[in-house]
Design an enzyme around this catalytic site. Structure first.
Site, PDB file in Angstrom:
ATOM      1  N   ASP A  11      -2.955   8.629  -1.213  1.00 34.09           N
ATOM      2  CA  ASP A  11      -1.642   7.986  -1.200  1.00 34.09           C
ATOM      3  C   ASP A  11      -1.928   6.514  -1.473  1.00 34.09           C
ATOM      4  O   ASP A  11      -2.298   5.775  -0.570  1.00 34.09           O
ATOM      5  CB  ASP A  11      -0.961   8.182   0.151  1.00 34.09           C
ATOM      6  N   GLU A  71      -1.033  10.440  -5.849  1.00 35.81           N
ATOM      7  CA  GLU A  71       0.411  10.317  -6.014  1.00 35.81           C
ATOM      8  C   GLU A  71       0.692   9.481  -7.251  1.00 35.81           C
ATOM      9  O   GLU A  71       0.130   8.410  -7.430  1.00 35.81           O
ATOM     10  CB  GLU A  71       1.044   9.667  -4.784  1.00 35.81           C
ATOM     11  N   ASP A 144       0.853   7.034   5.809  1.00 32.80           N
ATOM     12  CA  ASP A 144      -0.049   7.068   4.646  1.00 32.80           C
ATOM     13  C   ASP A 144      -1.102   8.171   4.806  1.00 32.80           C
ATOM     14  O   ASP A 144      -1.501   8.809   3.827  1.00 32.80           O
ATOM     15  CB  ASP A 144      -0.748   5.708   4.468  1.00 32.80           C
TER      16      ASP A 144
END
Length: 184
Positions: A11, A71, A144
């Site tokens: 992330d 991501e 996160d």
């Protein structure tokens, strides 16, 4: 198809970069490692990038994933946030390429749909599903960390779960989100 796959999910963030590693066997993910690498917002950008990059590389080298999931950067109103995510994404892409590890880029909607069955799930819902899927007592924190694990789980399922036969509602929602993201 291999019996299991190890996926490292990222992330990306310049202040907090979530890193999660899971082993996925069939539909069952198992936690291997999770951490959040942080950089000081007041430090020079090159120092921040180096710190996050070293943390990502250390996790890759320590856990030797079969695949890396990242991501995908998407448009946000906050340009500096998008720039930081894009810079970290570039570091992760380079680290994967240098080690010849396949990398996948997933949208937040794809990840949410895969893990929760709902592409517009909020962070609390994603964290709770990660907790349940990994059979943890508490959800990983901060968000996160949970997001990185969700990214890894989604990619583990995507690359290792046969598309033929019976699918779950979450798999159907995920396939629809993937199709929409590709414009089909």
């Amino acid at each position: 198809m291999a019996a299991s796959v190890r996926v490292l999910g990222v992330d990306p963030g310049l202040t907090r970069c979530g890193i999660g590693v899971v082993d996925v066997e069939r539909r069952t993910p198992t936690l291997v490692h999770v951490e959040v690498v942080r950089s000081d917002a007041g430090a020079p950008i090159e120092q921040r990038l180096m710190r996050i990059g070293r943390g990502v590389e250390a996790a890759i080298d320590a856990h030797k994933p079969d695949a890396i999931a990242l991501e995908r950067v998407f448009a946000q109103a906050n340009l500096s946030s998008v720039m930081g995510v894009a810079q970290i994404s570039g570091i992760v892409l380079r680290a994967a390429a240098e080690r010849a590890i396949p990398i996948a880029m997933l949208t937040p909607t794809e990840v949410k749909a895969a893990v929760t069955g709902y592409g517009a799930a909020d962070k609390r819902q994603v964290a709770e599903m990660v907790r349940r899927l990994l059979r943890l007592d508490v959800a990983p924190k901060p968000a996160d960390a949970a997001d990185a694990l969700a990214i890894a789980i989604a990619e583990g399922w995507r690359t290792r779960v046969p598309r033929a036969g019976v699918t779950t509602p979450a798999q159907r929602a995920w396939a629809a989100a993937e199709s929409a993201a590709r414009g089909r």
